[in-house]
Scaffold this active site. Structure first.
Site, PDB file in Angstrom:
ATOM      1  N   LYS A   1       0.360  85.737  30.737  1.00 35.36           N
ATOM      2  CA  LYS A   1       1.947  86.434  30.449  1.00 35.36           C
ATOM      3  C   LYS A   1       2.614  86.733  31.295  1.00 35.36           C
ATOM      4  O   LYS A   1       4.280  86.078  31.096  1.00 35.36           O
ATOM      5  CB  LYS A   1       0.830  87.974  29.324  1.00 35.36           C
ATOM      6  CG  LYS A   1       0.636  87.435  28.326  1.00 35.36           C
ATOM      7  CD  LYS A   1       0.035  87.935  26.814  1.00 35.36           C
ATOM      8  CE  LYS A   1      -0.591  88.649  26.346  1.00 35.36           C
ATOM      9  NZ  LYS A   1      -0.937  89.854  26.227  1.00 35.36           N
TER      10      LYS A   1
ATOM     11  N   GLN B   1      -2.069  96.845  26.670  1.00 31.04           N
ATOM     12  CA  GLN B   1      -3.028  95.462  25.886  1.00 31.04           C
ATOM     13  C   GLN B   1      -4.464  95.754  26.147  1.00 31.04           C
ATOM     14  O   GLN B   1      -4.787  96.592  26.427  1.00 31.04           O
ATOM     15  CB  GLN B   1      -3.171  94.163  27.796  1.00 31.04           C
ATOM     16  CG  GLN B   1      -4.342  94.159  28.353  1.00 31.04           C
ATOM     17  CD  GLN B   1      -3.991  91.816  27.286  1.00 31.04           C
ATOM     18  OE1 GLN B   1      -2.224  91.484  27.114  1.00 31.04           O
ATOM     19  NE2 GLN B   1      -4.431  91.442  26.059  1.00 31.04           N
TER      20      GLN B   1
ATOM     21  N   ASP C   1       4.744  93.854  20.122  1.00 34.18           N
ATOM     22  CA  ASP C   1       3.855  93.162  19.919  1.00 34.18           C
ATOM     23  C   ASP C   1       3.775  92.970  18.417  1.00 34.18           C
ATOM     24  O   ASP C   1       3.055  91.969  18.016  1.00 34.18           O
ATOM     25  CB  ASP C   1       1.863  93.977  20.829  1.00 34.18           C
ATOM     26  CG  ASP C   1       1.951  92.867  21.695  1.00 34.18           C
ATOM     27  OD1 ASP C   1       1.876  91.838  22.309  1.00 34.18           O
ATOM     28  OD2 ASP C   1       1.260  93.314  22.925  1.00 34.18           O
TER      29      ASP C   1
END
Ligand code: NDP
Length: 280
Positions: A50, A94, A117
């Protein structure tokens, strides 16, 4: 019939080039904060990928690393600080977190405008309401983008989503419903899944069961999007038996090279959109 392959890799490349151009032309300085707690090998690789993809399009990332024994309080304090920091446009926590940490509480603590997200309950609620301003989770957003870019008609179609997770299955079902599909959401308790699948015009497989979906599950000409990724003896498998199913489907996505690259591209897009919302 041999299905046309929808290349997520190629589409993601185009999207990333587009994002790069937009950032250059607008002199934007989007910044993404990435929180990685513990030493989950897969997570470390995802985060690296990412960050690399972000750098390529011109999104700055800052990585906040913690050991497995990090406390809930430490992470809360960091999130509070990042929420206040005007130079940070997106916050990515994460997952999975080390055992003992409450990820739902932490996701809820992230400012929903920095929730790139799309996991914050507020954004999930907006999506449920069909609100265009919802930040949509990257993977289901990528699935929809692939269908749209391939001009696949969705209105009135029977769509089956296999999986009901908060990050993939449920938002994918919501997005397909918004497109006026008749949506069935299947899960591990679903009975007669094969028969249900045989009636579907669009199948989104997100259950993490390698090669579960066989040729005789699929209606001739159906569109098959494979989200699943399971590593078996070092090799990556989707939920769909690609070699078989490609002979009956009209469109199919490969694994790897399908939904995976789209997920990263959509995360970058969400970050740039967050930046522009914060800099109207
Ligand atoms: P979860 O484990 O959170 O959810 C899996 C879902 O599948 C659950 O709803 C579960 O049902 C359902 N399920 C499991 N087994 C069966 C079965 N035999 N029949 C029907 N349904 C079943 O996974 P995620 O949603 O996070 O991910 C799903 C897959 O997608 C994984 O392989 C993951 O690696 C992959 N993935 C890929 C991404 C990408 O970028 N390509 C991004 C995110 C995920 P129940 O709710 O009843 O337990």
């Amino acid at each position: 019939m041999t299905a046309e392959i929808i290349s997520g890799k190629e589409l993601a490349l185009k999207i990333r080039e587009n994002l790069k151009r937009k950032i250059e032309e607008s002199s934007a300085h989007p910044k993404l904060a990435v929180i990685l707690a513990g030493h989950d090998g897969a997570s470390e690789i995802y985060v690296k990928n990412k960050q690399k993809a972000a750098a390529e399009v011109g999104i700055e990332t800052e990585l906040f690393l913690f050991e497995d024994d990090v406390s809930q309080n430490e992470l809360e304090n960091l999130i509070d600080r990042l929420n206040q920091d005007k130079t940070v446009n997106g916050i990515l926590l994460q997952l999975p977190l080390p055992e003992g940490l409450d990820s739902a509480a932490l996701l809820k603590r992230i400012d929903y405008q920095k929730d790139v997200d799309g996991f914050h309950p507020y954004n999930i609620g907006l999506l449920q309401n069909g609100d265009e301003t919802a930040v949509v989770a990257a993977t289901p957003k990528g699935v929809l983008r692939m269908l749209k870019e391939t001009n696949i008609p969705l209105e009135g179609k029977n769509a089956l989503v296999i999986g009901r997770s908060v990050i993939v299955g449920k938002p994918a079902s919501m997005l397909l419903l918004k497109e006026n599909c008749t949506v069935t959401t299947a899960h591990s308790h679903t009975q007669n899944l094969k028969e249900i699948c045989q009636r579907a015009d669009v199948v989104v497989a997100a259950c993490g069961q390698p090669k579960m979906i066989k040729k005789d599950w699929i209606k001739k000409g159906a569109v098959v999007i494979d989200v699943g990724t399971t590593r078996v003896d070092g090799k990556l498998y989707g939920d769909v038996d690609f070699d078989e199913v490609k002979d009956v489907a009209s469109y199919i996505t490969p694994v790897p090279g399908g939904v995976g690259p789209m997920t990263i591209a959509m995360l970058l897009e969400n970050t740039l959109e967050a930046y522009f919302k914060q800099h109207p």
